[in-house]
Design a protein around this motif. Sequence first.
Motif, PDB file in Angstrom:
ATOM      1  N   THR A  67      45.379  43.690  34.073  1.00  0.00           N
ATOM      2  CA  THR A  67      44.367  43.053  34.907  1.00  0.00           C
ATOM      3  C   THR A  67      44.969  42.703  36.260  1.00  0.00           C
ATOM      4  O   THR A  67      46.070  42.160  36.334  1.00  0.00           O
ATOM      5  CB  THR A  67      43.829  41.779  34.228  1.00  0.00           C
ATOM      6  OG1 THR A  67      43.322  42.125  32.934  1.00  0.00           O
ATOM      7  CG2 THR A  67      42.720  41.139  35.042  1.00  0.00           C
ATOM      8  N   THR A  78      42.483  33.465  38.265  1.00  0.00           N
ATOM      9  CA  THR A  78      43.510  33.573  37.236  1.00  0.00           C
ATOM     10  C   THR A  78      43.322  32.500  36.174  1.00  0.00           C
ATOM     11  O   THR A  78      43.410  32.768  34.970  1.00  0.00           O
ATOM     12  CB  THR A  78      44.913  33.448  37.860  1.00  0.00           C
ATOM     13  OG1 THR A  78      45.129  34.546  38.748  1.00  0.00           O
ATOM     14  CG2 THR A  78      45.985  33.458  36.790  1.00  0.00           C
ATOM     15  N   LEU A  91      48.827  40.460  33.450  1.00  0.00           N
ATOM     16  CA  LEU A  91      48.179  40.087  34.703  1.00  0.00           C
ATOM     17  C   LEU A  91      49.100  40.329  35.894  1.00  0.00           C
ATOM     18  O   LEU A  91      50.293  40.037  35.832  1.00  0.00           O
ATOM     19  CB  LEU A  91      47.792  38.599  34.643  1.00  0.00           C
ATOM     20  CG  LEU A  91      47.243  37.960  35.913  1.00  0.00           C
ATOM     21  CD1 LEU A  91      45.879  38.553  36.261  1.00  0.00           C
ATOM     22  CD2 LEU A  91      47.132  36.452  35.732  1.00  0.00           C
TER      23      LEU A  91
END
Length: 200
Positions: A67, A78, A91
Amino acid sequence: MKRPAIYSRPAKPMSIPVRRRDDFAKLEPLTVAAPVTVDKFTECHVTPGDVAARMVHYLGPQGDYLTLEPSAGTGQLTRALLAAGHSQHELTQVERHNRLAAGLHQLGPVVNRCFLEWAAEVRGKVEYPRIIMNPPFSEVRKHVAAALWLLGRSGHDEPAVLVALVPVTYQHQDAETLETLPPDTFATAKVHTKIIRITK
């Protein structure tokens, strides 16, 4: 005739017994979170928490998806990702502003670079099945275009998904408008905005 004294001293000194107590629970030190201040030159418009949560919902269910958050700013998107169960280990946050980037490390990996330059360098080398972004409004077309370079299934069967918060004037042939946001969504920017989704 002598009048009796109105006030008289007691025969014995008066004393009030006072018990000492040491069984009070100790108070925890008060900590106040430092306010998030954003320099106007960063063009960072902080995504409201409820809007961020809805954007994460539009992104789809969590899974083992890489992501990308291309303009991480203060980390609102976030935090919404992590609150929904997405893994910080998959992430990538990109933020060029040094002070903002420094505050993002506690949330996950950070690339302290200009997103446009970084995207050009990694194009063709990495694919992100999930991208969520609130790009600078003045360069929204460049930032969404750069994000789309990196949007790909990366081996997954499900379509890759990009969710972005953009000005209402932004148009893309593959974009689906999910919400038109109220005019007062951003106190520091008089821009009418919407949430879009692009699948690939």
